[in-house]
Design a protein around this motif. Structure first.
Motif, PDB file in Angstrom:
ATOM      1  N   GLN A  42      99.843  42.961 -66.911  1.00 11.00           N
ATOM      2  CA  GLN A  42     100.056  44.311 -66.388  1.00 11.00           C
ATOM      3  C   GLN A  42     101.542  44.601 -66.184  1.00 11.00           C
ATOM      4  O   GLN A  42     102.335  43.701 -65.971  1.00 11.00           O
ATOM      5  N   ASP A  43     101.874  45.875 -66.190  1.00 12.99           N
ATOM      6  CA  ASP A  43     103.202  46.312 -65.769  1.00 12.99           C
ATOM      7  C   ASP A  43     103.085  46.646 -64.289  1.00 12.99           C
ATOM      8  O   ASP A  43     102.565  47.703 -63.928  1.00 12.99           O
ATOM      9  N   LEU A  44     103.526  45.756 -63.445  1.00 15.01           N
ATOM     10  CA  LEU A  44     103.371  45.910 -62.006  1.00 15.01           C
ATOM     11  C   LEU A  44     104.610  46.484 -61.323  1.00 15.01           C
ATOM     12  O   LEU A  44     104.622  46.611 -60.098  1.00 15.01           O
ATOM     13  N   ARG A  45     105.607  46.837 -62.105  1.00 14.62           N
ATOM     14  CA  ARG A  45     106.840  47.347 -61.494  1.00 14.62           C
ATOM     15  C   ARG A  45     106.545  48.519 -60.568  1.00 14.62           C
ATOM     16  O   ARG A  45     105.948  49.513 -60.975  1.00 14.62           O
ATOM     17  N   GLY A  46     106.948  48.368 -59.322  1.00 20.87           N
ATOM     18  CA  GLY A  46     106.783  49.419 -58.336  1.00 20.87           C
ATOM     19  C   GLY A  46     105.402  49.532 -57.724  1.00 20.87           C
ATOM     20  O   GLY A  46     105.173  50.383 -56.874  1.00 20.87           O
ATOM     21  N   ALA A  65     105.993  38.472 -57.720  1.00 17.11           N
ATOM     22  CA  ALA A  65     106.894  37.806 -58.672  1.00 17.11           C
ATOM     23  C   ALA A  65     106.937  38.539 -60.007  1.00 17.11           C
ATOM     24  O   ALA A  65     107.939  38.483 -60.725  1.00 17.11           O
ATOM     25  N   LEU A  66     105.856  39.254 -60.320  1.00 13.63           N
ATOM     26  CA  LEU A  66     105.776  40.000 -61.583  1.00 13.63           C
ATOM     27  C   LEU A  66     106.248  41.444 -61.447  1.00 13.63           C
ATOM     28  O   LEU A  66     106.081  42.232 -62.366  1.00 13.63           O
ATOM     29  N   GLY A  67     106.813  41.792 -60.298  1.00 14.44           N
ATOM     30  CA  GLY A  67     107.441  43.101 -60.174  1.00 14.44           C
ATOM     31  C   GLY A  67     106.827  44.080 -59.211  1.00 14.44           C
ATOM     32  O   GLY A  67     107.341  45.192 -59.049  1.00 14.44           O
ATOM     33  N   ALA A  68     105.703  43.728 -58.579  1.00 15.89           N
ATOM     34  CA  ALA A  68     105.126  44.650 -57.602  1.00 15.89           C
ATOM     35  C   ALA A  68     106.144  44.909 -56.493  1.00 15.89           C
ATOM     36  O   ALA A  68     106.895  44.020 -56.096  1.00 15.89           O
ATOM     37  N   ARG A  69     106.140  46.126 -55.993  1.00 15.73           N
ATOM     38  CA  ARG A  69     107.071  46.534 -54.938  1.00 15.73           C
ATOM     39  C   ARG A  69     106.686  45.916 -53.599  1.00 15.73           C
ATOM     40  O   ARG A  69     107.533  45.475 -52.831  1.00 15.73           O
ATOM     41  N   ALA A  70     105.393  45.915 -53.291  1.00 16.21           N
ATOM     42  CA  ALA A  70     104.905  45.428 -52.003  1.00 16.21           C
ATOM     43  C   ALA A  70     103.460  44.984 -52.151  1.00 16.21           C
ATOM     44  O   ALA A  70     102.753  45.424 -53.057  1.00 16.21           O
ATOM     45  N   ALA A  71     103.041  44.110 -51.235  1.00 17.98           N
ATOM     46  CA  ALA A  71     101.659  43.645 -51.249  1.00 17.98           C
ATOM     47  C   ALA A  71     101.188  43.418 -49.824  1.00 17.98           C
ATOM     48  O   ALA A  71     101.970  43.086 -48.933  1.00 17.98           O
ATOM     49  N   VAL A  72      99.888  43.596 -49.641  1.00 19.84           N
ATOM     50  CA  VAL A  72      99.201  43.248 -48.407  1.00 19.84           C
ATOM     51  C   VAL A  72      98.207  42.156 -48.787  1.00 19.84           C
ATOM     52  O   VAL A  72      97.453  42.301 -49.757  1.00 19.84           O
ATOM     53  N   ALA A  73      98.225  41.062 -48.029  1.00 17.13           N
ATOM     54  CA  ALA A  73      97.289  39.961 -48.238  1.00 17.13           C
ATOM     55  C   ALA A  73      96.440  39.838 -46.985  1.00 17.13           C
ATOM     56  O   ALA A  73      96.972  39.799 -45.869  1.00 17.13           O
ATOM     57  N   GLY A  92     110.220  33.281 -51.917  1.00 19.41           N
ATOM     58  CA  GLY A  92     111.205  34.340 -51.734  1.00 19.41           C
ATOM     59  C   GLY A  92     110.656  35.749 -51.759  1.00 19.41           C
ATOM     60  O   GLY A  92     111.381  36.684 -52.091  1.00 19.41           O
ATOM     61  N   VAL A  93     109.399  35.931 -51.402  1.00 19.37           N
ATOM     62  CA  VAL A  93     108.796  37.272 -51.419  1.00 19.37           C
ATOM     63  C   VAL A  93     108.266  37.704 -50.047  1.00 19.37           C
ATOM     64  O   VAL A  93     107.604  38.735 -49.941  1.00 19.37           O
ATOM     65  N   ALA A  94     108.559  36.941 -49.015  1.00 18.71           N
ATOM     66  CA  ALA A  94     107.980  37.202 -47.692  1.00 18.71           C
ATOM     67  C   ALA A  94     108.317  38.588 -47.168  1.00 18.71           C
ATOM     68  O   ALA A  94     107.481  39.214 -46.505  1.00 18.71           O
ATOM     69  N   GLU A  95     109.492  39.097 -47.481  1.00 16.07           N
ATOM     70  CA  GLU A  95     109.862  40.413 -46.947  1.00 16.07           C
ATOM     71  C   GLU A  95     109.075  41.556 -47.585  1.00 16.07           C
ATOM     72  O   GLU A  95     109.035  42.659 -47.045  1.00 16.07           O
ATOM     73  N   ARG A  96     108.420  41.281 -48.722  1.00 17.31           N
ATOM     74  CA  ARG A  96     107.621  42.321 -49.393  1.00 17.31           C
ATOM     75  C   ARG A  96     106.130  42.100 -49.227  1.00 17.31           C
ATOM     76  O   ARG A  96     105.323  42.848 -49.774  1.00 17.31           O
TER      77      ARG A  96
END
Length: 166
Positions: A42-46, A65-73, A92-96
């Motif tokens: 997928q194109d996950l940018r943004g 890591a593949l470009g998503a802007r933010a995530a909720v887990a 290195g993605v904890a802030e997002r």
């Protein structure tokens, strides 16, 4: 896992350092691997991503890591939430990444909703998962047996064309 050396053929691959702790999700289970393959295509940018039943956080972390802007887990297991937070830091993605207990309110309008859980919870959560997915967004349902797919697809049919990806 942390401390391992990625195989030589992975030189151009994204590497995710992961320690599942007591949580589920190393990426080797077939349903997790299928979700990772789908994410990679997928194109996950943004994109905003919602990972329901996050386990170790592998799917949300991979999406970031593949470009998503933010995530909720989100998960029902406190050990999964701990592992997800630690793995997000490690990668290195904890802030997002917003890690939440299952009792937390659900947001709406996610570009991608991932649920790699069992068939029964998928069916039970169908209205909530559908509401969390923005119109035109993608929902990825995994973790079920082939024989359970018709029941899961039927539960989501009011909101989605449930044709399997080709």
């Amino acid at each position: 896992p942390g401390g391992q050396t990625p195989p030589a053929e992975a030189a151009d691959a994204r590497v995710i350092w992961l320690d599942p702790g007591l949580a589920f999700g190393t990426g080797t289970h077939a349903t997790t691997a299928l979700c990772l393959e789908w994410l990679d295509a997928q194109d996950l940018r943004g994109a905003r991503v919602f990972d329901v039943g996050c386990g170790s956080g592998i799917l949300a972390i991979a999406a970031l890591a593949l470009g998503a802007r933010a995530a909720v887990a989100m998960d029902i297991d406190p050990q999964a939430l701990l592992a997800t937070r630690e793995n997000a830091e490690r990668n290195g993605v904890a802030e997002r990444l917003d890690v939440r207990a299952a009792e937390a309110p659900w947001e709406l309008g996610f570009d991608v909703v991932l649920a790699n859980i069992l068939a029964e919870p998928l069916i039970e959560l169908a209205p909530r998962l559908a509401a969390a997915t923005r119109p035109g967004g993608a929902i990825v349902l995994s973790g079920l047996l082939t024989a359970q797919a018709p029941d899961v697809a039927s539960a989501f049919a009011p909101w989605f064309d449930m044709a399997p990806p080709r």
